[in-house]
Design a protein around this motif. Structure first.
Motif, PDB file in Angstrom:
ATOM      1  N   GLN A 221      -0.514 -27.009  -0.241  1.00 27.02           N
ATOM      2  CA  GLN A 221      -0.497 -25.559  -0.451  1.00 27.02           C
ATOM      3  C   GLN A 221       0.445 -25.196  -1.612  1.00 27.02           C
ATOM      4  OE1 GLN A 221      -1.219 -23.682   3.016  1.00 27.02           O
ATOM      5  NE2 GLN A 221      -0.711 -21.600   2.395  1.00 27.02           N
TER       6      GLN A 221
ATOM      7  N   ALA B 181      -6.269  -5.767  -0.949  1.00 25.06           N
ATOM      8  CA  ALA B 181      -5.734  -6.344   0.287  1.00 25.06           C
ATOM      9  C   ALA B 181      -4.326  -5.836   0.574  1.00 25.06           C
ATOM     10  CB  ALA B 181      -5.726  -7.874   0.194  1.00 25.06           C
TER      11      ALA B 181
ATOM     12  N   PHE C 149       7.707  -7.079  -1.257  1.00 24.73           N
ATOM     13  CA  PHE C 149       7.112  -6.936  -2.586  1.00 24.73           C
ATOM     14  C   PHE C 149       7.470  -5.585  -3.201  1.00 24.73           C
ATOM     15  CE2 PHE C 149       4.086 -10.236  -1.059  1.00 24.73           C
ATOM     16  CZ  PHE C 149       4.195 -11.096  -2.124  1.00 24.73           C
TER      17      PHE C 149
ATOM     18  N   ILE D  79       6.552  -8.612   4.856  1.00 26.16           N
ATOM     19  CA  ILE D  79       6.328  -9.203   3.530  1.00 26.16           C
ATOM     20  C   ILE D  79       5.983  -8.124   2.501  1.00 26.16           C
ATOM     21  CG2 ILE D  79       4.719 -10.604   2.187  1.00 26.16           C
ATOM     22  CD1 ILE D  79       4.700 -12.663   4.205  1.00 26.16           C
ATOM     23  N   LYS D  80       5.046  -7.245   2.871  1.00 26.51           N
ATOM     24  CA  LYS D  80       4.615  -6.225   1.911  1.00 26.51           C
ATOM     25  C   LYS D  80       5.769  -5.331   1.480  1.00 26.51           C
ATOM     26  CE  LYS D  80      -0.209  -5.961   3.295  1.00 26.51           C
ATOM     27  NZ  LYS D  80      -1.295  -5.127   3.840  1.00 26.51           N
TER      28      LYS D  80
ATOM     29  N   LEU E 264       8.662 -15.239  -0.238  1.00 31.41           N
ATOM     30  CA  LEU E 264       7.337 -14.668  -0.450  1.00 31.41           C
ATOM     31  C   LEU E 264       6.325 -15.748  -0.836  1.00 31.41           C
ATOM     32  CD1 LEU E 264       8.260 -11.401  -2.417  1.00 31.41           C
ATOM     33  CD2 LEU E 264       7.895 -11.682   0.037  1.00 31.41           C
ATOM     34  N   GLY E 265       6.827 -16.931  -1.168  1.00 31.05           N
ATOM     35  CA  GLY E 265       5.912 -18.031  -1.496  1.00 31.05           C
ATOM     36  C   GLY E 265       5.214 -17.855  -2.825  1.00 31.05           C
TER      37      GLY E 265
ATOM     38  N   VAL F 193       0.317  -8.429  -7.074  1.00 28.17           N
ATOM     39  CA  VAL F 193      -0.172  -8.309  -5.709  1.00 28.17           C
ATOM     40  C   VAL F 193      -0.403  -6.844  -5.330  1.00 28.17           C
ATOM     41  CG1 VAL F 193       1.968  -8.140  -4.364  1.00 28.17           C
ATOM     42  CG2 VAL F 193       0.117  -9.565  -3.542  1.00 28.17           C
TER      43      VAL F 193
ATOM     44  N   PHE G  31       2.859 -12.867  -9.769  1.00 29.72           N
ATOM     45  CA  PHE G  31       2.244 -12.519  -8.494  1.00 29.72           C
ATOM     46  C   PHE G  31       2.942 -11.358  -7.790  1.00 29.72           C
ATOM     47  CE2 PHE G  31       0.528 -16.825  -8.940  1.00 29.72           C
ATOM     48  CZ  PHE G  31      -0.800 -16.570  -8.660  1.00 29.72           C
TER      49      PHE G  31
ATOM     50  N   GLU H 201      -5.341 -17.213  -4.190  1.00 33.49           N
ATOM     51  CA  GLU H 201      -3.894 -17.413  -4.100  1.00 33.49           C
ATOM     52  C   GLU H 201      -3.175 -16.087  -3.834  1.00 33.49           C
ATOM     53  OE1 GLU H 201      -1.993 -20.083  -3.894  1.00 33.49           O
ATOM     54  OE2 GLU H 201      -3.861 -21.220  -3.870  1.00 33.49           O
ATOM     55  N   ILE H 202      -3.695 -14.989  -4.410  1.00 30.12           N
ATOM     56  CA  ILE H 202      -3.070 -13.685  -4.189  1.00 30.12           C
ATOM     57  C   ILE H 202      -3.232 -13.266  -2.729  1.00 30.12           C
ATOM     58  CG2 ILE H 202      -3.198 -11.227  -4.747  1.00 30.12           C
ATOM     59  CD1 ILE H 202      -3.673 -11.935  -7.602  1.00 30.12           C
ATOM     60  N   VAL H 203      -4.442 -13.459  -2.202  1.00 29.02           N
ATOM     61  CA  VAL H 203      -4.665 -13.115  -0.796  1.00 29.02           C
ATOM     62  C   VAL H 203      -3.770 -13.967   0.103  1.00 29.02           C
ATOM     63  CG1 VAL H 203      -6.376 -13.073   1.058  1.00 29.02           C
ATOM     64  CG2 VAL H 203      -7.018 -12.376  -1.258  1.00 29.02           C
ATOM     65  N   ARG H 204      -3.587 -15.226  -0.299  1.00 30.32           N
ATOM     66  CA  ARG H 204      -2.756 -16.140   0.476  1.00 30.32           C
ATOM     67  C   ARG H 204      -1.304 -15.660   0.572  1.00 30.32           C
ATOM     68  NH1 ARG H 204      -3.621 -22.356  -1.121  1.00 30.32           N
ATOM     69  NH2 ARG H 204      -5.305 -22.695   0.367  1.00 30.32           N
ATOM     70  N   LEU H 205      -0.832 -14.964  -0.482  1.00 28.39           N
ATOM     71  CA  LEU H 205       0.534 -14.455  -0.466  1.00 28.39           C
ATOM     72  C   LEU H 205       0.720 -13.448   0.656  1.00 28.39           C
ATOM     73  CD1 LEU H 205       1.356 -13.784  -4.202  1.00 28.39           C
ATOM     74  CD2 LEU H 205       2.273 -15.556  -2.720  1.00 28.39           C
ATOM     75  N   LEU H 206      -0.326 -12.641   0.860  1.00 32.26           N
ATOM     76  CA  LEU H 206      -0.228 -11.593   1.873  1.00 32.26           C
ATOM     77  C   LEU H 206      -0.510 -12.140   3.267  1.00 32.26           C
ATOM     78  CD1 LEU H 206      -2.052  -8.852  -0.189  1.00 32.26           C
ATOM     79  CD2 LEU H 206       0.396  -9.004   0.277  1.00 32.26           C
ATOM     80  N   HIS H 207      -1.300 -13.191   3.335  1.00 31.25           N
ATOM     81  CA  HIS H 207      -1.634 -13.795   4.629  1.00 31.25           C
ATOM     82  C   HIS H 207      -1.366 -15.295   4.532  1.00 31.25           C
ATOM     83  CE1 HIS H 207      -3.526  -9.966   5.487  1.00 31.25           C
ATOM     84  NE2 HIS H 207      -4.179 -10.077   4.349  1.00 31.25           N
ATOM     85  N   PRO H 208      -0.079 -15.672   4.596  1.00 34.20           N
ATOM     86  CA  PRO H 208       0.305 -17.064   4.296  1.00 34.20           C
ATOM     87  C   PRO H 208      -0.360 -18.100   5.190  1.00 34.20           C
ATOM     88  CG  PRO H 208       2.240 -15.640   4.453  1.00 34.20           C
ATOM     89  CD  PRO H 208       1.083 -14.853   4.951  1.00 34.20           C
TER      90      PRO H 208
END
Ligand SMILES: [K+]
Ligand SMILES: [K+]
Lengths: 483, 483
Positions: free
Chosen positions: A392, A479, A70, A66-67, A153-154, A474, A470, B369-376
């Motif tokens: 969600q 994080a 981005f 994922i990263k 990426l949601g 991000v 986002f 929500e930003i943290v959620r993007l990285l850890h869905p």
């Protein structure tokens, strides 16, 4: 982070991009307009840098996470935005400052369509073509972004559209799935462009103008080869064609695909986002027309309808064409239309703004909150086209909306700090963040008079908007960089 | 719906309100300023109507349900707003039109503080007192609303504050609990008012001005007995006192109560909303001071600090006092401060705006929500002061925020439709919706020049803001009227 793979992909993208410089190069040679050398230099540079990156990293293999996704998206837009500025800086008769060149390039690629150039009609043909082509390429990028990458990426609730590719997200299938989806939709994009170009030609444009404007129409870009934009042609036929194709380009391309495959218009009508999009545009046209007629801005209601409907579709889809000097209208209408650009196009279209689907979800959710007040213990699922929307997704949409509003206010304030008046500052923030193009006040048609730092802020805003906040933000979190 | 009980309560409220007309009546008699008859008439009318409602419905008994609660709150504010307008319409030397009188009355009661009267310094003393007192009474109403009613109705996430009264909400205990909570907090309100009045007197105000301004300070109202507002006194001492009491009045009154009972400042520092509130004000002061100093608006940094800190506290808490002609400052600062008024005071204070706690929750949720993007797939609970915030509260806050933004845009546009310029229109929308008072542009200090329909829209906006949108909007839904 898999930097080797990331830079290999950037190398491939740059190499591919260098090929796109052949058409403007040919046009420069054809017209002998003095832009040949700058395009040749840019082509060689991008081919050399891109090619050597690609070649030296050709053995890089491995899964993308994922990263990495981005980073690739961000690098893709920033690297191309930077490289795309080179011809604007070096071409004879243009020679923008680096700030201006980068502003213009990002404005093209993000399909914003805000310009710092005036005197378009006297510009070298190669540069004019290049600007239009930047928007068209940007549009291609957006389709991949919107249909393949953002859902994966949601971003801001766009996982809603992950439904088409069932099962949990498999990181290692990232690349093939993107290219497959992209190819299919690019055919539709190409087809729309061709149809639009031919229609413009039949309506009386030269081939140069027809192709150029078809590029910026289907990309919802808004760049024109004339200072007077679509108004230059003063032709109802041209305006109607533009309206039809702006409208089509503002629809989710996945819908076009389904309609095409099933040879039926039903997929459109079954889609709640399409219905809302059409309803919003219709309401906007009705209100603007009535207002212009009732305030005697146009004595003839048909004249009012002609200009109001064009300007409504142009601004609400975030295209940004002008068919008349609408800034001289009573301010209510332009402000209404700029506010509509916050809603913007559909998800999966080339349009900007927050996207109709998010607006629809916020609206439905707002109604649900009111019902909840009266029945505090009731469980009321939110449905869209008969399917329950996961909580969600809803919370991602709320988050997107709040962040959008905060960032809009922050950008507007930041611009005002440089002594710009509120109408110019906040409309410039909207025009760039929504990838709309023209603003109000001092930036009604041209951004040239803005101070350099403001242009940088606005360039950043275009990118923020295009990457749906986002994706870009991000990488500014801790994080993200924690391994 | 239990209409008998509802009208009985309105009868009691009107009777109580009629008593509040005795002080202005006394002042009118004392100064012989020509306002005696209008106050006497209003007193007799409200006492007669209120008393007969009360008397004829005195045997009504029974439980109140949620829907009754909504109706009582709405009727309370609209009935008092209407009745409160009578003296403005009839009093000699004032004689506002009904539109203006109602605007002024709602502006007072909702503690907005926007005015249509100029030449305050020449107004009858009784009317001046009455305006200040309207704000003070409005402040009392807000405390009940914010601390007892909104949490119980669960408006915009305010069920968060229902925690103090454990267990599920019991509809039939509505009345006693409200009066108990209200009484305790009114003592604090009264105490703050007394302290503020004495401080103003010691700083050199007349008793009349001291009491009048203490009313509008602790109510975060912003009405003054002088056209030049606090600037009339040109006194650092007066400004400091105003700043301290505006700051105190913008804090949750439940916190004051806990601190008072435990005789310790700890409850403040343990409260995340208080810390954010203080941080926001401090940041606002720093930015404004630096900007005014660096742009040489004030050559002396201490002068910059003096005026910037007053204006920041005044506008960010939504009071609306002016200590100088801040509208002649570079527009960045006034616009920044009007934007800060959207955040406004704390929940459970007399301040307006969206409230600091909602801003804080949105901010935290945005980060999540930003943290959620990285850890869905991670489940990340949102905590506040160590306690997990229920998802229902979060979604109510999102809903509140979105609706607030939509309504702000709609009101701004509606005003523009009457030909008002964008800065005036949108700042007027903010000034009324946030219960701030002064706007920018044409409504920088006075709303007299607005057309009548705009005044009605703005009056509605004040009420919408004060009732936190949902309380008012809920009665426009079909679900509300279904039995
Ligand atoms: K555009
Ligand atoms: K106020």
């Amino acid at each position: 982070m898999h930097l080797g793979m990331i830079f290999k992909i950037i190398g491939i993208l740059l190499s591919a991009y260098s090929i796109s410089l052949l058409p403007p190069l040919g046009i420069a040679a054809l017209y002998g307009d003095g832009a040949f050398h700058s395009f040749a230099a840019t082509l060689l540079l991008t081919a050399a840098v891109g090619g050597s990156l690609w070649y030296s990293l050709r053995h890089e293999k491995g899964d993308l996470k994922i990263k990495d996704g981005f980073l690739i998206v961000i690098l893709f837009w920033t690297v191309l935005g930077m490289v795309g500025a080179i011809p604007f800086h070096y071409a004879q008769h243009v020679q923008l400052s680096w700030t201006d060149a980068i502003f213009e390039s990002f404005s093209g690629l993000t399909t914003t369509g805000a310009t710092v150039i005036s005197g378009l009609d006297e510009l070298p043909h190669a540069i004019l073509w290049y600007r239009q082509q930047l928007q068209w390429l940007g549009g291609m990028g957006i389709i991949v972004l919107a249909v393949a990458i953002l859902p994966m990426l949601g971003i801001g609730g766009m996982q809603l559209y992950r439904a088409e590719t069932p099962g949990p997200m498999k990181d290692n299938k990232l690349a093939p799935r993107i290219s497959e989806t992209a190819r299919t939709l690019w055919y539709i994009y190409l087809l729309l462009t061709l149809a639009c170009a031919v229609a413009y030609k039949l309506a009386g444009m030269s081939w140069f103008d027809a192709i150029g404007h078809s590029f910026s129409t289907v990309a919802i870009g808004g760049f024109s080869t004339h200072d007077a934009s679509i108004g230059h042609f003063n032709s109802v036929a041209v305006e109607l064609i533009a309206m039809v194709f702006m409208y089509l380009a503002g629809i989710n391309f996945a819908l076009h695909f389904t309609a095409w495959r099933t040879l039926s218009p039903r997929p459109y009508w079954l889609d709640p986002e399409f219905r809302t999009y059409t309803l919003l545009l219709t309401s906007g046209i009705v209100v603007s027309t009535l207002y212009l007629w009732l305030t005697s801005t146009y004595a003839d209601p048909l004249q009012a309808l002609r200009y109001a409907s064009f300007q409504t579709i142009s601004l609400a889809t975030t295209t940004g064409f002008a068919s008349t000097d609408y800034l001289s209208w009573p301010a209510f209408v332009p402000v209404l239309l700029v506010i509509m650009s916050f809603i913007g196009g559909s998800a999966g279209s080339t349009g900007g703004g927050m996207k109709v689907i998010r607006f629809l979800l916020l609206f439905r959710q707002g109604l649900r909150e009111i019902v909840r007040l009266l029945h505090p213990n009731a469980l009321i699922p939110l449905k869209l086209a008969g399917r329950v929307v996961p909580e969600q997704v809803i919370s991602a949409v709320w988050g997107f909306f709040s962040l959008y509003v905060f960032i809009f206010a922050a950008i507007g304030l930041a611009i005002m700090a440089f002594g710009i008046d509120p109408v110019t500052a906040f409309s410039a923030a909207a025009a760039t963040l929504n990838n709309l193009g023209p603003g109000l006040g001092e930036v009604g048609s041209n951004f040239a008079t803005m101070p350099d730092p403001v242009k940088w802020i606005l360039t950043f805003a275009m990118l923020l908007g295009r990457l749906e906040l986002f994706t870009l933000l991000v990488i500014f979190t801790r994080a993200f960089w924690r391994s």
